[in-house]
Design an enzyme around this catalytic site. Structure first.
Site, PDB file in Angstrom:
ATOM      1  N   ASN A  48       1.098  -1.323  -0.411  1.00 31.96           N
ATOM      2  CA  ASN A  48      -0.206   0.301  -0.360  1.00 31.96           C
ATOM      3  C   ASN A  48       1.139   1.013   0.571  1.00 31.96           C
ATOM      4  OD1 ASN A  48       0.682   0.744   2.994  1.00 31.96           O
ATOM      5  ND2 ASN A  48      -0.173  -1.534   2.994  1.00 31.96           N
ATOM      6  N   ASP A  54      -4.666  -6.364   5.323  1.00 37.66           N
ATOM      7  CA  ASP A  54      -5.432  -7.778   5.935  1.00 37.66           C
ATOM      8  C   ASP A  54      -5.375  -8.552   5.247  1.00 37.66           C
ATOM      9  OD1 ASP A  54      -6.250  -5.457   7.582  1.00 37.66           O
ATOM     10  OD2 ASP A  54      -8.051  -4.720   5.453  1.00 37.66           O
ATOM     11  N   LYS A  75     -12.901  -4.396  18.463  1.00 45.69           N
ATOM     12  CA  LYS A  75     -11.845  -4.219  18.817  1.00 45.69           C
ATOM     13  C   LYS A  75     -11.352  -4.033  19.914  1.00 45.69           C
ATOM     14  CE  LYS A  75      -9.663  -4.154  13.722  1.00 45.69           C
ATOM     15  NZ  LYS A  75      -8.852  -4.287  12.770  1.00 45.69           N
ATOM     16  N   LYS A 116       9.647 -17.173  -9.143  1.00 49.41           N
ATOM     17  CA  LYS A 116       9.313 -16.246 -10.328  1.00 49.41           C
ATOM     18  C   LYS A 116       7.952 -16.816 -11.066  1.00 49.41           C
ATOM     19  CE  LYS A 116      10.159 -12.792 -13.667  1.00 49.41           C
ATOM     20  NZ  LYS A 116      10.700 -11.519 -14.036  1.00 49.41           N
ATOM     21  N   PRO A 160      -3.379 -12.085  10.484  1.00 51.59           N
ATOM     22  CA  PRO A 160      -3.545 -11.479  11.515  1.00 51.59           C
ATOM     23  C   PRO A 160      -3.622 -10.373  12.210  1.00 51.59           C
ATOM     24  CG  PRO A 160      -1.235 -12.128  11.783  1.00 51.59           C
ATOM     25  CD  PRO A 160      -1.547 -12.778  10.473  1.00 51.59           C
ATOM     26  N   ASP A 161      -4.966 -10.112  13.344  1.00 52.39           N
ATOM     27  CA  ASP A 161      -4.749  -8.704  13.160  1.00 52.39           C
ATOM     28  C   ASP A 161      -4.323  -8.365  14.449  1.00 52.39           C
ATOM     29  OD1 ASP A 161      -6.042  -6.519  14.253  1.00 52.39           O
ATOM     30  OD2 ASP A 161      -8.301  -7.162  12.862  1.00 52.39           O
TER      31      ASP A 161
END
Length: 418
Positions: A224, A293, A356, A303, A320-321
């Site tokens: 990201n 996520d 959470k 490759k 895993p969170d």
């Protein structure tokens, strides 16, 4: 009320939004503040001095040389009186003058003469707001410590739609109140003095920062846009405020902060393992990293070759969170999450806070130009189970200090309630 007995000097420049300023003055005074007002010559075409004098209960200043003031130097008296200097509305022309130190009227002269923090509520046509000259001027002002309040997006007086509308009076007052509660103690002094009150002294704080990379094969990955700048700024500020800081960082291109222990990781699983391996010794956990996520299920060891006759289908499995896992610990540290959103920012952040079971969450709208990912500036909405604070646009270094002040306040409150 954090504005109680604060001296707010309001400078009004010549934009159509000036018609809202009597209501703005009334709302600031309702918070217990003292308000004095000055008008530029062009502003007087949009709002009357009589209306502003009626709601402020004070003489309205319009000229640089005041014959009624001692030695005719009313601007010096006002400059010394102010605790906060608010310019609303701030036109593109006024912002340009403030940036380049032009002092050709009372408002711009006061900006140079006062030591009070400068808060600016821009108001202009959307194309003027987007013009490179204005963008550069805003960047220069914020780098010097000025705080931008808005602008908002919507329909404008000219019929255009976009960013450039002045915030509504109640939004400006909320931002002023938040600013007063966090910044009036002068965080720059906290950072600069050798014997400053280091309120995290003796505490362990773990911070995650940057992106994670999830391998597709040995040369490709999914990631990201996180630069790690916000997390690194928080880590540095926390160390300067006395904490022993552990920074668990994904891949970034910025140097590690001084006096901070850095553990470099790549994937979400590696970050999870690093956090959980040392979390038991932490007093506060701040999850600033943009953690993937999902990861690729069965990433290739070699490759992957392109097959021109076929597409490519990847399957994913959840990572895993980290944040949820830390908050769920039996003796969990004070846990702060981050939420980077593109819409319904407050709603999604509150949901994440509750789901959470976090102590605090800092949310930002990464769809806004010039903020969030890869930028040196940001704006945060900080939410706890009982309160909400708006940290208006500023440098990430400045925001880090403001956020940590809130963390300190809330952490102390949780310790007292135990």
């Amino acid at each position: 009320m954090q504005l109680e007995q604060k001296n707010v000097l309001l400078g009004i420049s010549g934009g159509i939004a000036a018609y809202k300023t009597p209501d703005l003055v009334r709302k600031i005074k309702a918070q217990g503040a003292n308000v004095r007002v000055m008008l530029t010559e062009s502003a007087s075409h949009f709002v009357s001095t009589l209306a502003l004098q009626a709601v402020s209960g004070e003489k309205v200043s319009t000229h640089l040389l005041d014959e009624d003031a001692e030695l005719g130097m009313g601007h010096i008296e006002l400059a010394r009186w102010a605790d906060i200097f608010l310019v609303a509305p701030a036109t593109a022309n006024t912002i340009a003058k403030l940036t380049h130190g032009i002092a050709d009227d009372l408002l711009t002269t006061l900006a140079l003469a006062t030591t009070a923090p400068l808060l600016v509520a821009p108001a202009m046509n959307q194309q003027m707001w987007a013009a490179k000259a204005t963008v550069d001027n805003i960047a220069t002002l914020t780098d010097r410590g000025a705080v931008m309040l808005g602008p908002a997006a919507g329909e404008q007086a000219c019929g255009d739609v976009g960013y450039g509308r002045m915030l509504e009076p109640e939004e400006i007052v909320a931002a002023l109140d938040s600013f007063a509660s966090i910044n009036m103690a002068d965080t720059q002094t906290i950072m600069g003095e050798e014997n400053a009150n280091k309120f995290f002294s003796g505490m362990n704080i773990m911070i995650t920062a940057g992106p994670t990379r999830e391998a597709i094969d040995p040369v490709r990955y999914i990631s990201n846009h996180s630069s790690g700048k916000m997390g690194y700024a928080i880590a540095y500020a926390a160390s300067q405020l006395g904490a022993k800081v552990t920074l668990v960082s994904g891949p970034v291109n910025i140097p590690p902060p001084e006096q901070v222990e850095v553990e470099s990781v790549v994937s979400a699983q590696e970050m999870y393992d690093a956090v959980m391996g040392d979390i038991a010794s932490q007093d506060i956990f701040i999850a600033c990293a943009a953690v993937a996520d999902y990861r690729v299920d069965n990433a290739s060891d070699q490759k992957m070759k392109k097959n021109k006759d076929q597409g490519l289908t990847l399957s994913f499995t959840q990572n895993p969170d980290i944040l949820k896992s830390v908050a769920a610990l039996e003796n969990a540290p004070f846990t702060v999450g981050f939420a980077a959103e593109t819409q319904d920012v407050v709603q999604y952040a509150k949901s994440k806070l509750e789901r959470k079971k976090l102590n605090m969450i800092a949310a930002n709208d990464v769809s806004k130009p010039g903020l969030g990912f890869n930028s040196d500036k940001n704006a945060l909405i900080v939410i706890t189970p009982n309160t909400k604070f708006d940290l208006v646009q500023a440098s990430k270094d400045s925001l880090a200090l403001s956020l940590l002040k809130l963390v300190e306040q809330e952490y102390k409150a949780t310790q007292k309630s135990r």
